[in-house]
Design an enzyme around this catalytic site. Structure first.
Site, PDB file in Angstrom:
ATOM      1  CG  ASP A   1      69.722  29.734  33.216  1.00  0.00           C
ATOM      2  OD1 ASP A   1      69.443  28.355  33.885  1.00  0.00           O
ATOM      3  OD2 ASP A   1      70.960  29.645  32.576  1.00  0.00           O
TER       4      ASP A   1
ATOM      5  CE  LYS B   1      77.270  19.038  27.396  1.00  0.00           C
ATOM      6  NZ  LYS B   1      77.583  20.525  27.858  1.00  0.00           N
TER       7      LYS B   1
ATOM      8  N   GLY C   1      87.469  28.528  35.132  1.00  0.00           N
ATOM      9  CA  GLY C   1      87.545  26.825  34.862  1.00  0.00           C
ATOM     10  C   GLY C   1      86.344  26.371  35.542  1.00  0.00           C
ATOM     11  N   GLY C   2      84.988  26.899  35.349  1.00  0.00           N
ATOM     12  CA  GLY C   2      83.969  26.150  35.480  1.00  0.00           C
ATOM     13  C   GLY C   2      83.380  25.165  34.396  1.00  0.00           C
TER      14      GLY C   2
ATOM     15  CD  GLU D   1      63.815  32.905  22.521  1.00  0.00           C
ATOM     16  OE1 GLU D   1      65.084  33.867  22.404  1.00  0.00           O
ATOM     17  OE2 GLU D   1      63.573  32.716  23.847  1.00  0.00           O
TER      18      GLU D   1
ATOM     19  CG  HIS E   1      78.106  -8.513  36.219  1.00  0.00           C
ATOM     20  ND1 HIS E   1      79.024  -7.803  36.690  1.00  0.00           N
ATOM     21  CD2 HIS E   1      78.929  -9.733  35.423  1.00  0.00           C
ATOM     22  CE1 HIS E   1      80.364  -8.425  36.541  1.00  0.00           C
ATOM     23  NE2 HIS E   1      80.237  -9.534  35.894  1.00  0.00           N
TER      24      HIS E   1
ATOM     25  CB  ALA F   1      68.995  22.566  30.227  1.00  0.00           C
TER      26      ALA F   1
END
Length: 453
Positions: free
Chosen positions: A306, A48, A181-182, A31, A439, A314
């Site tokens: 990707d 997030k 606007g994605g 990497e 519920h 992901a």
């Protein structure tokens, strides 16, 4: 000699390396930046973390309608950034620990495939060359940089940024203009609007959210406009100037003022400079071409994530990695893209899987659709004063099976996996009706849908 060399340490790469290591394959993971890739370091997790802080702030600001008195609500962006960095560091550390426990050797370096011989494939990192019986290409993707006048200069000066740089901003811009606007564009627009920016989104398509359900796209736009975000759809950016963005609409040329520009028009597979041509790996539109086993046209060479351009998410990468390693180790497995969940983590959340009405019509499918307000869920009503969320189900008329489900509202991201399972397992309406839902929960909206379809 390694049994497997993995190039790229994002979700596909690190997951595949860990799985291969646990199955006894001598594995090398290469990497060039940080294990975790874009998702963990510059995408999924950092965004997030920011969005959750914004959600708390927005909920607190609207607390009075729930009987909670609040005052002086604000977002401390520097503290949000500090928490983001702490979260990312903890998760990166976790990934490294998993790789270590699996016996995976990890190298931080640029990698380039240099050729092959009877024993396997050669990969060069600096002055060192490593050999592997198999290769997994998991180099991910990079932002698309459109040929817009002034864009190169804006990126160099810092007036324009991509998803990587905007997550490191220490100051909230007064005026933020988002090009695209994605998913990424909307999530960042939502956060910075909550943080105090005057946000404008310019999008070429007729709706926001990319290929999501059209009705849900309209509701999402409406909710984001309530936060003060301005949208200009069916608009093409033609120039980035100092302190503004110029765009064309059918009504004419317009200009949006900006203190900062976020470029978010999509991503493309990263395949340049990694030596694919040295062993003849076939590509299609810049992405590595794979079959259902995640194998390329070269035996022993696989691609996941990707870089193959199939589904730049992901969670798709994780599953593709599993399929690749399964097939490497003698376990037949095939990748399915029938029910890949898509989520937009704005407030409210959007989630969907399977066919939309548009895609089903384009494929000529015989189906029917049913839409219900989320207010059929008692918990949704209890927790969302004035909420306007909806859920939509698509049913195949021939077999009575669910082929798509889409929703906007609280917990959408946590519920959508159930719909994915229903689609992959070819569940019928009658089978879903026999399922007992807890519920009160928002997920009961799915049961309401199948009883009313």
């Amino acid at each position: 000699m390694y049994d497997l060399i993995v190039i790229g340490g994002g979700p596909a790469g690190y997951h595949a390396a860990g799985e291969a290591g646990h199955r006894g394959l001598k594995t090398l993971l290469i990497e060039k930046r940080e294990v975790g890739g874009v998702c963990l370091n510059e995408g999924c997790i950092p965004t997030k973390t920011l969005l959750y802080s914004a959600k708390i702030k927005d909920n607190a600001a609207g607390g009075e309608k729930y009987g909670v008195k609040v005052s002086d609500i604000s977002l401390d962006h520097k503290r949000v950034l500090a928490r983001k960095k702490k979260t990312v560091a903890a998760l990166v550390g976790g990934v490294k620990a998993v790789l270590k426990s699996a016996g995976v050797e990890t190298i931080t370096a640029d990698a380039s495939i240099t050729g092959r011989d009877d024993d396997g494939f050669q990969v060069k990192c600096g002055d060192s060359v490593y050999s592997g019986k198999r290769l997994l290409i998991a180099t991910g993707s990079v932002p698309v940089l459109p040929p817009v006048s002034g864009m190169d200069e804006a990126l160099k000066s810092g007036f324009a940024v991509t998803n990587r740089e905007i997550l490191e901003l220490e100051q909230i811009p007064e005026k933020l203009t988002v090009i695209g606007g994605g998913v990424i564009g909307l999530e960042m627009a939502s956060y910075f609007a909550s943080a105090g920016s005057d946000v404008t989104v310019i999008e070429m398509l007729e709706q926001v959210g990319g290929p999501i359900d059209a009705d849900i796209s309209g509701l999402l736009k409406k909710n984001l406009e309530k936060k003060g975000i301005k949208f200009f759809l069916e608009s093409k950016v033609i120039e980035v100037k100092q302190k503004s963005v110029v765009y064309e609409h059918k009504s004419g040329k317009n200009e949006a003022a900006a203190d900062l520009v976020l470029l978010s028009v999509g991503r493309r597979a990263y395949t340049q400079g990694i030596g694919l041509e040295s062993i003849g790996v076939e590509t299609h539109r810049g992405a590595v071409k794979t079959d259902g086993r995640m194998q390329t046209n070269i035996p022993g060479v696989y691609a996941a994530g990707d870089v193959n351009g199939m589904s730049m998410l992901a969670h798709t990468a994780y599953r593709e990695a599993e399929v690749a390693v399964n097939n490497m180790t003698g376990k037949e497995d095939t990748m399915s893209y029938r029910a890949i969940p898509g989520v937009i983590y704005t407030h409210p959340e959007v989630a969907g899987t399977g066919e939309t009405e548009r895609s089903a019509k384009e494929k000529g499918l015989d189906f029917r659709a049913k839409t219900l307000t989320m207010r059929y869920s008692g918990r949704y009503v209890a927790e969302n004063e004035g909420g306007d969320g909806i859920a939509k189900i698509l049913i195949d008329n021939r077999y009575g099976r669910i082929i798509g489900l889409h929703m906007i509202g609280s917990y959408a991201s946590e519920m959508i996996y159930g719909a994915c399972m229903m689609i992959e397992q070819d569940m019928t309406i009658e089978a879903i009706k026999k399922t007992v839902f807890p519920h009160p929960t928002v997920c009961e909206i799915i049961k309401e849908l199948v009883f009313q379809i």
